[in-house]
Design a protein around this motif. Structure first.
Motif, PDB file in Angstrom:
ATOM      1  N   ALA A  93     -46.057  28.455  52.629  1.00 30.51           N
ATOM      2  CA  ALA A  93     -47.047  30.095  52.809  1.00 30.51           C
ATOM      3  C   ALA A  93     -45.739  30.317  51.140  1.00 30.51           C
ATOM      4  O   ALA A  93     -47.044  31.217  50.783  1.00 30.51           O
ATOM      5  N   GLY A  94     -44.506  30.156  50.843  1.00 29.86           N
ATOM      6  CA  GLY A  94     -44.596  30.772  49.048  1.00 29.86           C
ATOM      7  C   GLY A  94     -45.137  29.572  48.259  1.00 29.86           C
ATOM      8  O   GLY A  94     -45.702  30.163  47.676  1.00 29.86           O
ATOM      9  N   LEU A  99     -49.469  29.092  44.165  1.00 29.37           N
ATOM     10  CA  LEU A  99     -50.883  28.350  44.317  1.00 29.37           C
ATOM     11  C   LEU A  99     -52.197  29.291  43.621  1.00 29.37           C
ATOM     12  O   LEU A  99     -52.854  29.868  42.392  1.00 29.37           O
ATOM     13  N   MET A 100     -52.076  30.247  44.563  1.00 31.20           N
ATOM     14  CA  MET A 100     -53.130  31.414  44.136  1.00 31.20           C
ATOM     15  C   MET A 100     -52.964  32.764  42.729  1.00 31.20           C
ATOM     16  O   MET A 100     -53.602  32.888  42.667  1.00 31.20           O
ATOM     17  N   GLY A 101     -51.417  33.041  42.805  1.00 31.69           N
ATOM     18  CA  GLY A 101     -51.301  33.612  42.204  1.00 31.69           C
ATOM     19  C   GLY A 101     -51.935  32.717  40.649  1.00 31.69           C
ATOM     20  O   GLY A 101     -52.218  33.376  39.260  1.00 31.69           O
ATOM     21  N   GLY A 105     -54.881  33.329  37.731  1.00 27.45           N
ATOM     22  CA  GLY A 105     -54.524  33.296  35.887  1.00 27.45           C
ATOM     23  C   GLY A 105     -55.149  32.251  35.607  1.00 27.45           C
ATOM     24  O   GLY A 105     -55.692  32.511  34.403  1.00 27.45           O
ATOM     25  N   THR A 106     -56.278  31.215  36.022  1.00 22.92           N
ATOM     26  CA  THR A 106     -57.129  30.359  34.799  1.00 22.92           C
ATOM     27  C   THR A 106     -58.224  31.337  34.071  1.00 22.92           C
ATOM     28  O   THR A 106     -58.684  31.760  35.288  1.00 22.92           O
ATOM     29  N   ASP A 182     -47.221  38.481  44.640  1.00 23.50           N
ATOM     30  CA  ASP A 182     -48.330  39.295  45.153  1.00 23.50           C
ATOM     31  C   ASP A 182     -49.266  38.349  44.011  1.00 23.50           C
ATOM     32  O   ASP A 182     -50.148  38.339  42.582  1.00 23.50           O
ATOM     33  N   TRP A 183     -50.402  37.643  44.388  1.00 24.81           N
ATOM     34  CA  TRP A 183     -51.782  36.971  43.670  1.00 24.81           C
ATOM     35  C   TRP A 183     -52.712  38.064  43.233  1.00 24.81           C
ATOM     36  O   TRP A 183     -53.100  37.283  42.235  1.00 24.81           O
ATOM     37  N   SER A 184     -53.060  38.601  44.040  1.00 26.87           N
ATOM     38  CA  SER A 184     -53.765  39.670  43.566  1.00 26.87           C
ATOM     39  C   SER A 184     -53.527  40.695  42.795  1.00 26.87           C
ATOM     40  O   SER A 184     -53.855  41.131  41.808  1.00 26.87           O
ATOM     41  N   GLU A 185     -52.367  41.417  42.785  1.00 30.85           N
ATOM     42  CA  GLU A 185     -51.155  42.467  42.148  1.00 30.85           C
ATOM     43  C   GLU A 185     -50.897  42.354  40.420  1.00 30.85           C
ATOM     44  O   GLU A 185     -50.189  42.382  39.668  1.00 30.85           O
TER      45      GLU A 185
END
Length: 236
Positions: A93-94, A99-101, A105-106, A182-185
């Motif tokens: 999960a981590g 990876l989402m973060g 950011g790309t 947090d990938w969205s924040e």
């Protein structure tokens, strides 16, 4: 004197690099990523449910699930005639959250179409994520409930969360407390066993509810009152 690596000397590195490349390859297919993202809600799903989420045929999903299983990214649980799939653990999960973060950011990444409600509050495997979770984390830092690096609860922090009713496990094998990006924040929320225990309390008190089959978390009326009382956060 120059040291020359022999094939035997380089073998461990080669094995690690090959293993990393194999895992990266397993993550490179959009349907498999969709399956893994669905499993980020911390629950076990059937192959049929996952095929619907990924928008693929059941036979195709079976092949993707086998690939994820062989790479240790998911596990399969058998109960009677049914087979359920879930993430292999908190570390996976981590990995996905990080990876989402990175993906967000790309520079060339497309504008996110993630619903606002999902960005506000969602599950990150077994703990709370999103804007709400980030705000709670920042409150805990400001009130010195957390160490400056988020690696542990202070004595005051333990006293406050236990007073809330949070049950902390001092013998946990995972990280007791840690900042989770947090990938969205693009900021941290509370992870580790402490983050899981806090989210469990929220569910038990019915301050939040989960949307079946999704990572979305909804704050109830009683939750709004409690979160304002405990964390001084006003939810409209």
């Amino acid at each position: 004197m120059n040291l020359v690596k022999t094939p035997r000397d380089s073998e461990p590195d080669d094995v690690l690099e090959t293993s990393m490349a194999t895992v990266a390859s397993a993550l490179s297919e959009p349907s498999r990523v969709s399956i893994l993202c669905a499993l980020m809600d911390g629950r076990a799903w059937t192959a049929t449910e996952l095929s619907v989420v990924a928008g693929i045929a059941a036979s195709t999903a079976s092949g993707h699930l086998n690939r994820l299983l062989s790479n240790g990214l998911i596990i399969c649980l058998t109960q009677g005639r049914h087979r359920y799939y879930s993430l292999a653990g908190h570390h996976i999960a981590g990995l996905l959250e990080n990876l989402m973060g990175v993906s967000m950011g790309t520079p060339k990444a497309p504008v996110s179409s993630t619903p606002v409600c999902l960005r506000y509050a969602r599950t990150c495997y077994d703990h709370l994520a999103g804007e709400l979770a980030v705000s709670i984390y920042e409150f805990m830092l400001h009130e010195n409930w957390l160490a400056a690096d988020g690696s542990e609860l202070t004595l005051a922090g333990k006293r406050h969360v236990e007073k809330m009713g949070v049950v902390l496990n001092s013998r946990t094998r995972r990280k007791f407390c840690c900042p989770c990006l947090d990938w969205s924040e693009r900021r941290f929320h509370l992870g580790g066993d402490a983050g899981s225990a806090l989210f469990t309390l929220f569910l038990q008190k019915e301050w939040v509810t989960r949307t079946q089959g999704y990572r979305e978390v909804n704050v109830t009326d009683s939750g709004r009152v409690a979160i304002y009382r405990l964390f001084k956060l006003k939810i409209t």
